[in-house]
Design a protein around this motif. Structure first.
Motif, PDB file in Angstrom:
ATOM      1  N   PRO A 185      -6.538 -23.107 -19.299  1.00 43.04           N
ATOM      2  CA  PRO A 185      -6.327 -21.884 -20.074  1.00 43.04           C
ATOM      3  C   PRO A 185      -5.452 -22.132 -21.300  1.00 43.04           C
ATOM      4  N   ALA A 186      -5.775 -21.474 -22.380  1.00 43.50           N
ATOM      5  CA  ALA A 186      -4.983 -21.630 -23.607  1.00 43.50           C
ATOM      6  C   ALA A 186      -3.531 -21.261 -23.337  1.00 43.50           C
ATOM      7  N   GLY A 187      -2.624 -22.156 -23.709  1.00 39.20           N
ATOM      8  CA  GLY A 187      -1.205 -21.909 -23.474  1.00 39.20           C
ATOM      9  C   GLY A 187      -0.824 -21.936 -22.013  1.00 39.20           C
ATOM     10  N   GLY A 188      -1.690 -22.532 -21.170  1.00 41.57           N
ATOM     11  CA  GLY A 188      -1.468 -22.533 -19.734  1.00 41.57           C
ATOM     12  C   GLY A 188      -0.153 -23.185 -19.334  1.00 41.57           C
ATOM     13  N   VAL A 189       0.424 -22.663 -18.262  1.00 42.02           N
ATOM     14  CA  VAL A 189       1.687 -23.204 -17.744  1.00 42.02           C
ATOM     15  C   VAL A 189       1.493 -23.581 -16.280  1.00 42.02           C
ATOM     16  N   LEU A 190       2.290 -24.539 -15.823  1.00 39.57           N
ATOM     17  CA  LEU A 190       2.230 -24.976 -14.435  1.00 39.57           C
ATOM     18  C   LEU A 190       3.053 -24.052 -13.549  1.00 39.57           C
TER      19      LEU A 190
END
Length: 345
Positions: free
Chosen positions: A16-21
């Motif tokens: 996902p765009a700008g995805g974070v863990l």
């Protein structure tokens, strides 16, 4: 040297765009579980902790031989000649385990719980209790004879009925497959929640999909028997992209008597703990349930017969054999053709 294992098919679906863990963890099946996933910063994922735990709680409620009130526990205590309706997941896992038992010539049998218990690796009479006594050869022979007789009469009726017949004397033990199924169950749940990029782990068994926010795959190192083990020092890492991995080893649970190691993996054909020189077998597969079951079966078969079966089944498998010469320990690695074809060389 760092060697890399890559899947044959790689999806080009980006994170996902700008995805974070995001990380989640808990306890189940007598061990720990963890999940690392990639989500868009605007997506709410706090509800996943409870959902993930519920998935594993359901597996325990159906398939645990440690819980007396589980579906499996009730089947094991049921009177001879009784039929039982099984939950769909329990039925499917048991059916798969029986398929592996047939394909491996009985090297991994979910019906052999009596033998596992005799050696103190079940829920009662544990090997680590001070009053534990290893079984005699007569006791093992008697248990094997009873199992062989009952095994002939056990029956499964497929869907839509999903019924199992308890002929008497069958003690199911799904420990060689249920943990792997639990990993798959977490993966299926995440997919149902719209999460496509993740790595899930239960007690060291793993499954992954997608990529990290930077586009890199989710890398995992294949389990080693010992740190710096001589003869197999190369680090072997796997891109956990649409793949699962499970390892069976004689170093995880065992006891020693008179200088001899008794591993927790029991060969149902002999009724004895394995002693074939294999330290570990790792299987890479699309499903963790399959990787889990096959790693156990191949471990029991040993390096020669196990590698031959891996070739026939098209399994990606890594065998690590231990040799001891005058107290000097050396490890030798053997890879199946399918796993070797995944090496990025």
């Amino acid at each position: 040297m760092r060697r890399v294992i890559l899947p044959h098919h790689i999806s080009d679906d980006p994170a996902p765009a700008g995805g974070v863990l995001r990380d989640f963890a808990g306890r189940s099946m007598g061990t720990s579980w963890s999940v690392r996933l990639v989500a868009a910063p605007t997506v709410t994922v706090s509800h996943l902790q409870q959902g993930l735990q519920q998935q594993l709680d359901s597996v325990v409620a159906e398939m645990s031989h440690w819980e007396s009130d589980s579906n499996l526990g009730r089947f094991n205590r049921a009177p001879a000649g009784s039929w039982h309706d099984l939950p769909p997941a329990f039925f499917d896992v048991l059916s798969f385990a029986l398929d592996v038992a047939r394909a491996s010539g009985g090297a991994c049998d979910p019906c052999a719980g009596t033998l596992v218990n005799l050696w103190g690796f079940g829920p009662h009479g544990r090997f680590d209790h001070p009053d534990f006594i290893a079984p005699t050869l007569d006791a093992i022979a008697s248990a094997r004879a009873q199992l062989a007789a009952a095994r002939k009469d056990m029956q499964l009726v497929p869907a839509p009925a999903r019924r199992a017949f308890q002929p008497g004397g069958i003690e199911l033990d799904l420990s060689a497959v249920a943990k792997g199924y639990g990993v798959d169950r977490l993966a299926y749940y995440l997919k149902s929640q719209g999460i496509d990029h993740f790595v899930v782990e239960v007690g060291g068994e793993l499954r992954g999909a997608g990529v990290k926010p930077d586009g890199q795959p989710l890398w995992v190192a294949l389990e080693q028997v010992e740190q710096g083990q001589q003869g197999s020092n190369d680090e072997l890492v796997l891109a956990l992209h649409g793949l699962a991995v499970a390892t069976s080893g004689d170093y995880r649970r065992y006891f020693e008597r008179d200088g001899k190691r008794y591993a927790h993996t029991i060969d149902p054909r002999s009724g004895l703990p394995i002693s074939n020189g294999l330290a570990s077998v790792t299987v890479v597969h699309a499903q963790c349930m399959a990787a889990d079951a096959w790693s156990t079966a191949l471990t029991v078969l040993g390096r020669v017969d196990g590698l031959a079966l891996a070739e026939r089944q098209g399994l990606a498998a890594r065998f690590v054999e231990r040799t001891i010469d005058h107290g000097h320990v050396t490890y030798h690695e053997y890879l199946s053709t399918h796993l070797r074809s995944m090496l990025d060389e």
